[in-house]
Design a protein around this motif. Sequence first.
Motif, PDB file in Angstrom:
ATOM      1  N   ALA A   1      55.949  32.936  14.109  1.00 54.79           N
ATOM      2  CA  ALA A   1      56.073  32.883  12.654  1.00 54.79           C
ATOM      3  C   ALA A   1      56.962  34.015  12.159  1.00 54.79           C
ATOM      4  O   ALA A   1      57.755  33.840  11.220  1.00 54.79           O
ATOM      5  CB  ALA A   1      54.688  32.956  12.020  1.00 54.79           C
ATOM      6  N   ALA A   2      56.854  35.173  12.786  1.00 52.95           N
ATOM      7  CA  ALA A   2      57.691  36.306  12.379  1.00 52.95           C
ATOM      8  C   ALA A   2      59.171  36.016  12.629  1.00 52.95           C
ATOM      9  O   ALA A   2      60.030  36.334  11.799  1.00 52.95           O
ATOM     10  CB  ALA A   2      57.255  37.562  13.138  1.00 52.95           C
ATOM     11  N   LEU A   3      59.464  35.397  13.786  1.00 49.75           N
ATOM     12  CA  LEU A   3      60.861  35.076  14.086  1.00 49.75           C
ATOM     13  C   LEU A   3      61.380  34.004  13.128  1.00 49.75           C
ATOM     14  O   LEU A   3      62.534  34.072  12.682  1.00 49.75           O
ATOM     15  CB  LEU A   3      60.988  34.600  15.537  1.00 49.75           C
ATOM     16  N   ARG A   4      60.520  33.043  12.795  1.00 46.95           N
ATOM     17  CA  ARG A   4      60.946  32.012  11.832  1.00 46.95           C
ATOM     18  C   ARG A   4      61.266  32.641  10.485  1.00 46.95           C
ATOM     19  O   ARG A   4      62.218  32.242   9.805  1.00 46.95           O
ATOM     20  CB  ARG A   4      59.849  30.959  11.677  1.00 46.95           C
ATOM     21  N   ALA A   5      60.464  33.633  10.087  1.00 45.00           N
ATOM     22  CA  ALA A   5      60.721  34.302   8.817  1.00 45.00           C
ATOM     23  C   ALA A   5      62.060  35.029   8.845  1.00 45.00           C
ATOM     24  O   ALA A   5      62.821  35.001   7.863  1.00 45.00           O
ATOM     25  CB  ALA A   5      59.583  35.271   8.509  1.00 45.00           C
ATOM     26  N   GLN A   6      62.367  35.681   9.954  1.00 45.25           N
ATOM     27  CA  GLN A   6      63.665  36.341  10.092  1.00 45.25           C
ATOM     28  C   GLN A   6      64.798  35.333  10.026  1.00 45.25           C
ATOM     29  O   GLN A   6      65.854  35.579   9.428  1.00 45.25           O
ATOM     30  CB  GLN A   6      63.725  37.117  11.410  1.00 45.25           C
ATOM     31  N   LEU A   7      64.589  34.190  10.666  1.00 48.92           N
ATOM     32  CA  LEU A   7      65.622  33.154  10.682  1.00 48.92           C
ATOM     33  C   LEU A   7      65.833  32.593   9.274  1.00 48.92           C
ATOM     34  O   LEU A   7      66.980  32.372   8.844  1.00 48.92           O
ATOM     35  CB  LEU A   7      65.213  32.051  11.651  1.00 48.92           C
ATOM     36  N   ASP A   8      64.730  32.372   8.558  1.00 49.42           N
ATOM     37  CA  ASP A   8      64.847  31.842   7.193  1.00 49.42           C
ATOM     38  C   ASP A   8      65.571  32.831   6.290  1.00 49.42           C
ATOM     39  O   ASP A   8      66.304  32.429   5.372  1.00 49.42           O
ATOM     40  CB  ASP A   8      63.458  31.535   6.628  1.00 49.42           C
ATOM     41  N   ALA A   9      65.363  34.125   6.556  1.00 45.29           N
ATOM     42  CA  ALA A   9      66.004  35.136   5.716  1.00 45.29           C
ATOM     43  C   ALA A   9      67.525  35.120   5.851  1.00 45.29           C
ATOM     44  O   ALA A   9      68.231  35.595   4.958  1.00 45.29           O
ATOM     45  CB  ALA A   9      65.458  36.526   6.063  1.00 45.29           C
ATOM     46  N   LEU A  10      68.029  34.562   6.948  1.00 47.45           N
ATOM     47  CA  LEU A  10      69.481  34.483   7.131  1.00 47.45           C
ATOM     48  C   LEU A  10      70.109  33.381   6.287  1.00 47.45           C
ATOM     49  O   LEU A  10      71.339  33.338   6.147  1.00 47.45           O
ATOM     50  CB  LEU A  10      69.806  34.238   8.614  1.00 47.45           C
ATOM     51  N   ALA A  11      69.279  32.484   5.761  1.00 47.59           N
ATOM     52  CA  ALA A  11      69.749  31.403   4.873  1.00 47.59           C
ATOM     53  C   ALA A  11      70.894  30.608   5.502  1.00 47.59           C
ATOM     54  O   ALA A  11      71.931  30.352   4.875  1.00 47.59           O
ATOM     55  CB  ALA A  11      70.170  31.977   3.519  1.00 47.59           C
ATOM     56  N   LEU A  12      70.684  30.196   6.766  1.00 44.25           N
ATOM     57  CA  LEU A  12      71.711  29.421   7.456  1.00 44.25           C
ATOM     58  C   LEU A  12      71.678  27.970   6.989  1.00 44.25           C
ATOM     59  O   LEU A  12      70.629  27.426   6.640  1.00 44.25           O
ATOM     60  CB  LEU A  12      71.479  29.487   8.971  1.00 44.25           C
TER      61      LEU A  12
END
Length: 231
Positions: free
Chosen positions: A209-220
């Motif tokens: 979940a933490a990695l998904r949050a980081q990925l979402d923060a990149l707004a790809l």
Amino acid sequence: MLRLAVLVLLLANLGYYAWSSGQLQPWGLAPQSEGEPERLQRQIAPQNLELLPAGRSTPPPAAPPATPVPAETPPAPAQVAAEPVACLQAGPMDEARAQGLRTALASLPAGSWTLEPGEVPARWMVYMGRFADEETLARKRAELRALKLAFDRPGAAFEPGLSLGRFASEEAAQRGLADLVARGVRTARVVQERAAQPRYTLVLPAATAALRAQLDALALRWDDTPLQVCT
């Protein structure tokens, strides 16, 4: 002889009687005495003897040794539930898109993602064209229908023209052309519809979940290659 035997027997009996009754003891001839001193000497551990009360023939059984009560084991510390993880992937994507992701994902933890290389294989086509005008194209379509042969559009790079079949190898396309020639086609040929092209698949093998949050923060923007569970 009989008299002698009787006399010997009588003397033997008299002798045994005198020996057993102790009359010969002054001469050191007497049986072993069973008097009190001799019995006392033959006793074994007399101090262990126990006098039982009337009505009991055996001593009561000894009580079993007390079983030690084990010390109470302290409860084990509660285990922390492992964070759920999932394998996610996106793709395939071309070289330009893959290069953009390499730059964007550089801020994620090392080893949390990878771009797996792959390839879109080359493809060949049995092709008719390029025709001079729409009238010629319509005439060729009519000829193919008369021969009861299937055809479709060849793609923008080969318009105006007709595709009579697509194949994964040039050899297969040549065999397809030979079959069409045998059925009356005269102006078709084999062309390479596309060359082999590299493709990449983004893989996140253990997305928390933490990695998904980081990925979402990149707004790809994923467009036509959304993240999904690994297959």
